[in-house]
Design an enzyme around this catalytic site. Sequence first.
Site, short mmCIF file in Angstrom:
data_model
loop_
_atom_site.label_atom_id
_atom_site.label_comp_id
_atom_site.label_asym_id
_atom_site.label_seq_id
_atom_site.Cartn_x
_atom_site.Cartn_y
_atom_site.Cartn_z
N CYS A 1 0.81 -1.23 0.00
CA CYS A 1 0.00 0.00 0.00
C CYS A 1 0.84 1.27 0.00
O CYS A 1 0.29 2.37 -0.05
CB CYS A 1 -0.94 -0.01 1.20
SG CYS A 1 -1.99 -1.48 1.23
N HIS B 1 -2.30 8.16 6.22
CA HIS B 1 -2.57 6.84 5.63
C HIS B 1 -3.88 6.29 6.19
O HIS B 1 -4.71 5.77 5.44
CB HIS B 1 -1.41 5.89 5.94
CG HIS B 1 -1.54 4.56 5.28
ND1 HIS B 1 -1.51 4.39 3.92
CD2 HIS B 1 -1.71 3.31 5.81
CE1 HIS B 1 -1.66 3.10 3.63
NE2 HIS B 1 -1.80 2.43 4.75
N GLU C 1 0.39 5.76 13.45
CA GLU C 1 0.78 6.87 12.61
C GLU C 1 0.74 8.19 13.37
O GLU C 1 1.65 9.02 13.25
CB GLU C 1 -0.16 6.94 11.39
CG GLU C 1 0.14 8.07 10.44
CD GLU C 1 -0.79 8.08 9.24
OE1 GLU C 1 -0.56 8.90 8.33
OE2 GLU C 1 -1.75 7.27 9.21
N LYS D 1 -9.32 8.29 3.12
CA LYS D 1 -9.82 6.93 2.89
C LYS D 1 -11.20 6.73 3.50
O LYS D 1 -11.89 5.76 3.17
CB LYS D 1 -8.84 5.89 3.45
CG LYS D 1 -7.54 5.76 2.67
CD LYS D 1 -6.66 4.66 3.24
CE LYS D 1 -5.34 4.53 2.49
NZ LYS D 1 -4.43 5.66 2.75
N HIS E 1 -9.82 2.24 0.63
CA HIS E 1 -8.37 2.04 0.54
C HIS E 1 -8.03 1.48 -0.83
O HIS E 1 -8.39 0.35 -1.15
CB HIS E 1 -7.92 1.09 1.65
CG HIS E 1 -6.43 0.96 1.78
ND1 HIS E 1 -5.54 1.67 1.00
CD2 HIS E 1 -5.66 0.21 2.62
CE1 HIS E 1 -4.31 1.35 1.34
NE2 HIS E 1 -4.36 0.48 2.32
N PHE F 1 1.88 -3.39 3.90
CA PHE F 1 2.24 -4.71 4.43
C PHE F 1 3.72 -4.97 4.12
O PHE F 1 4.20 -4.68 3.02
CB PHE F 1 1.40 -5.80 3.78
CG PHE F 1 0.01 -5.94 4.35
CD1 PHE F 1 -0.44 -5.13 5.37
CD2 PHE F 1 -0.85 -6.90 3.85
CE1 PHE F 1 -1.72 -5.28 5.88
CE2 PHE F 1 -2.13 -7.05 4.35
CZ PHE F 1 -2.57 -6.24 5.36
#
Length: 423
Positions: free
Chosen positions: A170, A310, A321, A342, A347, A411
């Site tokens: 991502c 994010h 974050e 998002k 996403h 990931f």
Amino acid sequence: MSSTNRTVVVTGIGAITPLGGDAASTWEGLVAGRSGVKPLEQEWAADQAVRIAAPVAVEPSESIPRPQARRLDRSAQFALIAAQEAWADAGFTAKAGDDSTVDPDRLGAVIASGIGGVTTMLDQYDVLKEKGVRRVSPHTVPMLMPNSPSANVGLAVGARAGVHTPVSACASGAEAIGYAIEMIRSGRADVVVAGGTEAAIHPLPIAAFGNMMAMSKNNDDPQGASRPYDVARDGFVLGEGAGVVVLESAEHAERRGARVYAEAVGQGISADSHDIVQPEPEGRGIAQALQNLLDRTGLDPAEVVHVNAHATSTPAGDIAELKALRKVFGDDTDHIAVSATKSMTGHLLGGAGGVETVATVLALYHRVAPPTINVENLDPEAEANADVVRGEARRLPVDGRIAALNDSFGFGGHNVVLAFRTA
């Protein structure tokens, strides 16, 4: 030209997202706080635990001729649409080589995808099983390879300085834009078309993400399902689409009289080295990426007034974050407007960094931070670490130069932070 200190600017933007078929309609949807999440209507969705997603608002078939579309995976279709919009928006009227304002040997393309042509691969495997070897499309390999979107964009614009495809889950789209900035700064190219794309709304990815408990199962309230920072958040909503920018050296843009949206200040990159899917809970890797950005670019933290986070709406990732932001910026975090777009687009995986770069650049250009929607009960840890823009869009400072960050994580522990500044 060889240099390591060239100023890079954004001169074109393009997008196709769950909020609109272009950058303008996407931006309008973001500022209005509109959700693009819908119930899945396909027959296969009935057996899924997750029955919601955020498909593109305008099908690519409306702008790509059918013969061409049949040779492109859906992810490449999205990339091509967004790239063509960005190319025209930058003021280029023809393919490099046919247009005297850009030298094809000084033009690059960097388009990322986290998964690549997954729908092509899975659909053609079904053809193989059900109809036999001879019915498998001869275009399958060029369609499924992860570099297909980048290659097709490179062909469309005539890029010969290099065509690249970073793959870092991502974080892929943001890493592509960071790589493109470095291509220009180092003197490899004068202009680079860069961004990210993804098309993974398919039964297998949805079943897999659902079974690993990464996605929201709030099927009864699709538009309220993606809720970053809310105490009841239960996972992300899968979206699709692409976001692309045209990056250019400031000198090249000035020579041709191009409009400049913002300066692309640079990137910060790190890796968690913690877990293949779980973020490091205290945000140490993210903080390192943020610090690397500041150290490498010399960006003054006081200039940063906005972060496109994010923030996927997962319980662990959202807070890690914000802890990282607090660790690096300290009390200055209180003056940074944090938006989690998002909540509206879902996403987009490898496409997220591209679309959210477009949103970040437009936030600076218009000096407006989009809202984070669906936050009914703000997580106390989020409230303690950041100023989350909720409910309505917020004006950013109107005087002086300001900067904004776009955070992307993936990931594998990939962390990429991009910085932009008003021109």
